[in-house]
Design a protein around this motif. Structure first.
Motif, PDB file in Angstrom:
ATOM      1  N   SER A  22       0.834  -1.202   0.000  1.00 26.28           N
ATOM      2  CA  SER A  22       0.000   0.000   0.000  1.00 26.28           C
ATOM      3  C   SER A  22       0.877   1.264   0.000  1.00 26.28           C
ATOM      4  O   SER A  22       0.607   2.224  -0.724  1.00 26.28           O
ATOM      5  CB  SER A  22      -0.913  -0.028   1.224  1.00 26.28           C
ATOM      6  N   ALA A  23       1.933   1.243   0.802  1.00 24.69           N
ATOM      7  CA  ALA A  23       2.841   2.396   0.863  1.00 24.69           C
ATOM      8  C   ALA A  23       3.589   2.568  -0.457  1.00 24.69           C
ATOM      9  O   ALA A  23       3.809   3.700  -0.906  1.00 24.69           O
ATOM     10  CB  ALA A  23       3.820   2.235   2.021  1.00 24.69           C
ATOM     11  N   PHE A  24       3.968   1.466  -1.103  1.00 28.66           N
ATOM     12  CA  PHE A  24       4.624   1.590  -2.411  1.00 28.66           C
ATOM     13  C   PHE A  24       3.680   2.200  -3.439  1.00 28.66           C
ATOM     14  O   PHE A  24       4.115   2.959  -4.311  1.00 28.66           O
ATOM     15  CB  PHE A  24       5.167   0.241  -2.910  1.00 28.66           C
ATOM     16  N   MET A  25       2.402   1.900  -3.337  1.00 32.08           N
ATOM     17  CA  MET A  25       1.437   2.530  -4.245  1.00 32.08           C
ATOM     18  C   MET A  25       1.457   4.046  -4.032  1.00 32.08           C
ATOM     19  O   MET A  25       1.413   4.812  -4.996  1.00 32.08           O
ATOM     20  CB  MET A  25       0.030   1.973  -4.027  1.00 32.08           C
ATOM     21  N   LYS A  26       1.562   4.480  -2.780  1.00 31.53           N
ATOM     22  CA  LYS A  26       1.663   5.912  -2.494  1.00 31.53           C
ATOM     23  C   LYS A  26       2.973   6.479  -3.015  1.00 31.53           C
ATOM     24  O   LYS A  26       3.010   7.603  -3.523  1.00 31.53           O
ATOM     25  CB  LYS A  26       1.524   6.170  -0.993  1.00 31.53           C
ATOM     26  N   VAL A  27       4.045   5.715  -2.871  1.00 30.19           N
ATOM     27  CA  VAL A  27       5.343   6.159  -3.400  1.00 30.19           C
ATOM     28  C   VAL A  27       5.213   6.433  -4.897  1.00 30.19           C
ATOM     29  O   VAL A  27       5.611   7.494  -5.385  1.00 30.19           O
ATOM     30  CB  VAL A  27       6.446   5.095  -3.138  1.00 30.19           C
ATOM     31  N   PHE A  28       4.632   5.492  -5.631  1.00 31.18           N
ATOM     32  CA  PHE A  28       4.524   5.648  -7.083  1.00 31.18           C
ATOM     33  C   PHE A  28       3.554   6.761  -7.461  1.00 31.18           C
ATOM     34  O   PHE A  28       3.784   7.486  -8.428  1.00 31.18           O
ATOM     35  CB  PHE A  28       4.140   4.320  -7.739  1.00 31.18           C
ATOM     36  N   THR A  29       2.491   6.902  -6.694  1.00 30.39           N
ATOM     37  CA  THR A  29       1.512   7.954  -6.968  1.00 30.39           C
ATOM     38  C   THR A  29       2.090   9.344  -6.716  1.00 30.39           C
ATOM     39  O   THR A  29       1.789  10.290  -7.445  1.00 30.39           O
ATOM     40  CB  THR A  29       0.264   7.752  -6.074  1.00 30.39           C
ATOM     41  N   HIS A  30       2.938   9.461  -5.685  1.00 25.72           N
ATOM     42  CA  HIS A  30       3.455  10.771  -5.278  1.00 25.72           C
ATOM     43  C   HIS A  30       4.923  10.984  -5.637  1.00 25.72           C
ATOM     44  O   HIS A  30       5.552  11.928  -5.137  1.00 25.72           O
ATOM     45  CB  HIS A  30       3.260  10.949  -3.768  1.00 25.72           C
ATOM     46  N   MET A  31       5.451  10.136  -6.500  1.00 22.54           N
ATOM     47  CA  MET A  31       6.871  10.227  -6.836  1.00 22.54           C
ATOM     48  C   MET A  31       7.243  11.599  -7.402  1.00 22.54           C
ATOM     49  O   MET A  31       8.329  12.106  -7.161  1.00 22.54           O
ATOM     50  CB  MET A  31       7.256   9.118  -7.806  1.00 22.54           C
ATOM     51  N   LYS A  32       6.317  12.228  -8.105  1.00 22.02           N
ATOM     52  CA  LYS A  32       6.604  13.553  -8.677  1.00 22.02           C
ATOM     53  C   LYS A  32       6.799  14.601  -7.578  1.00 22.02           C
ATOM     54  O   LYS A  32       7.367  15.663  -7.814  1.00 22.02           O
ATOM     55  CB  LYS A  32       5.490  13.975  -9.624  1.00 22.02           C
ATOM     56  N   ASN A  33       6.346  14.303  -6.350  1.00 21.45           N
ATOM     57  CA  ASN A  33       6.493  15.229  -5.223  1.00 21.45           C
ATOM     58  C   ASN A  33       7.832  15.097  -4.510  1.00 21.45           C
ATOM     59  O   ASN A  33       8.137  15.904  -3.639  1.00 21.45           O
ATOM     60  CB  ASN A  33       5.373  15.017  -4.202  1.00 21.45           C
ATOM     61  N   PHE A  34       8.624  14.067  -4.845  1.00 19.62           N
ATOM     62  CA  PHE A  34       9.940  13.911  -4.218  1.00 19.62           C
ATOM     63  C   PHE A  34      10.800  15.091  -4.642  1.00 19.62           C
ATOM     64  O   PHE A  34      10.987  15.356  -5.829  1.00 19.62           O
ATOM     65  CB  PHE A  34      10.590  12.581  -4.634  1.00 19.62           C
ATOM     66  N   GLU A  35      11.317  15.821  -3.650  1.00 20.25           N
ATOM     67  CA  GLU A  35      12.009  17.082  -3.921  1.00 20.25           C
ATOM     68  C   GLU A  35      13.524  16.957  -3.986  1.00 20.25           C
ATOM     69  O   GLU A  35      14.230  17.963  -4.062  1.00 20.25           O
ATOM     70  CB  GLU A  35      11.622  18.106  -2.849  1.00 20.25           C
ATOM     71  N   HIS A  36      14.061  15.754  -3.919  1.00 17.40           N
ATOM     72  CA  HIS A  36      15.506  15.526  -3.979  1.00 17.40           C
ATOM     73  C   HIS A  36      16.251  16.254  -2.866  1.00 17.40           C
ATOM     74  O   HIS A  36      17.377  16.671  -3.040  1.00 17.40           O
ATOM     75  CB  HIS A  36      16.062  15.901  -5.363  1.00 17.40           C
ATOM     76  N   LYS A  37      15.577  16.442  -1.717  1.00 15.64           N
ATOM     77  CA  LYS A  37      16.205  17.015  -0.531  1.00 15.64           C
ATOM     78  C   LYS A  37      16.432  15.872   0.444  1.00 15.64           C
ATOM     79  O   LYS A  37      15.624  15.622   1.318  1.00 15.64           O
ATOM     80  CB  LYS A  37      15.308  18.076   0.114  1.00 15.64           C
ATOM     81  N   GLY A  38      17.502  15.171   0.302  1.00 16.28           N
ATOM     82  CA  GLY A  38      17.739  13.971   1.095  1.00 16.28           C
ATOM     83  C   GLY A  38      17.644  12.759   0.194  1.00 16.28           C
ATOM     84  O   GLY A  38      17.424  12.870  -1.015  1.00 16.28           O
ATOM     85  N   SER A  39      17.804  11.608   0.796  1.00 11.69           N
ATOM     86  CA  SER A  39      17.857  10.391  -0.017  1.00 11.69           C
ATOM     87  C   SER A  39      16.466   9.928  -0.425  1.00 11.69           C
ATOM     88  O   SER A  39      15.489  10.119   0.299  1.00 11.69           O
ATOM     89  CB  SER A  39      18.577   9.276   0.745  1.00 11.69           C
ATOM     90  N   PHE A  40      16.411   9.313  -1.577  1.00 16.34           N
ATOM     91  CA  PHE A  40      15.176   8.727  -2.083  1.00 16.34           C
ATOM     92  C   PHE A  40      14.720   7.609  -1.136  1.00 16.34           C
ATOM     93  O   PHE A  40      13.540   7.508  -0.804  1.00 16.34           O
ATOM     94  CB  PHE A  40      15.413   8.208  -3.500  1.00 16.34           C
ATOM     95  N   GLU A  41      15.684   6.808  -0.677  1.00 17.29           N
ATOM     96  CA  GLU A  41      15.354   5.720   0.250  1.00 17.29           C
ATOM     97  C   GLU A  41      14.751   6.271   1.544  1.00 17.29           C
ATOM     98  O   GLU A  41      13.791   5.720   2.073  1.00 17.29           O
ATOM     99  CB  GLU A  41      16.603   4.900   0.570  1.00 17.29           C
TER     100      GLU A  41
END
Length: 171
Positions: free
Chosen positions: A41-60
């Motif tokens: 379920s959390a991975f689904m959120k990761v994929f849905t909101h991936m465009k919101n990752f701001e590259h401030k810190g690690s992706f992991e």
């Protein structure tokens, strides 16, 4: 790219991080099947909101926060956690306990903590959150976070002492 809903790229992200993220979910959720469901379920959120990752810190680290939030939301929805205000605790200094416990034994001891203690112990001791961050995340006071951690550590020390006494034949 996984951001553009590319299923192959998403599969690569999943394959790279799934085992680590299952471990994260497992720290909060005793039942492996529930932990797996929450991870997916959390991975689904990761994929849905991936465009919101701001590259401030690690992706992991970003994925890890989503996993933790998913687990906390699940626990809250189950109404399995409560935090008691405890203004009168004494802050002890806990030394690292030398023991020959396996990772599985340690996880078993953490799993045996009440859900509130376990959640705060994991957030503080394992994830490295500060008490103020935990308080904000869980909607509790900073002193409640500190006291829950204190009680969790005390309970773990008592359990480890019992195990040591038992293994040395003094139980």
């Amino acid at each position: 790219m996984a951001v553009e809903n590319n299923r192959q790229a998403q599969q690569l992200v999943y394959n790279k991080y799934a085992s680590k993220m299952l471990s994260v979910c497992r720290q909060y959720i005793k039942d492996l099947h529930h932990a797996e469901d929450l991870m997916i379920s959390a991975f689904m959120k990761v994929f849905t909101h991936m465009k919101n990752f701001e590259h401030k810190g690690s992706f992991e680290g970003w994925i890890r926060r989503i996993m933790i939030n998913e687990c906390i939301s699940y626990i809250r929805a189950q109404k399995k956690v409560s935090f008691l205000e405890d203004e009168y605790y004494k802050e002890d200094s806990f030394n690292n306990i030398e023991s020959n416990l396996s990772v599985e034994d340690i996880q078993f001891l953490i799993d045996s903590l009440p859900d509130g203690y376990k959640m705060i112990f994991n957030l503080y001791a394992i994830e490295g959150y500060k008490h103020l961050e935990i308080a904000d995340l869980l909607g509790i006071s900073e002193s409640t976070s500190k006291s829950q951690l204190h009680h969790a550590r005390k309970m773990l020390q008592e359990q480890i002492s019992k195990l040591k006494n038992y293994s040395h034949g003094t139980a």
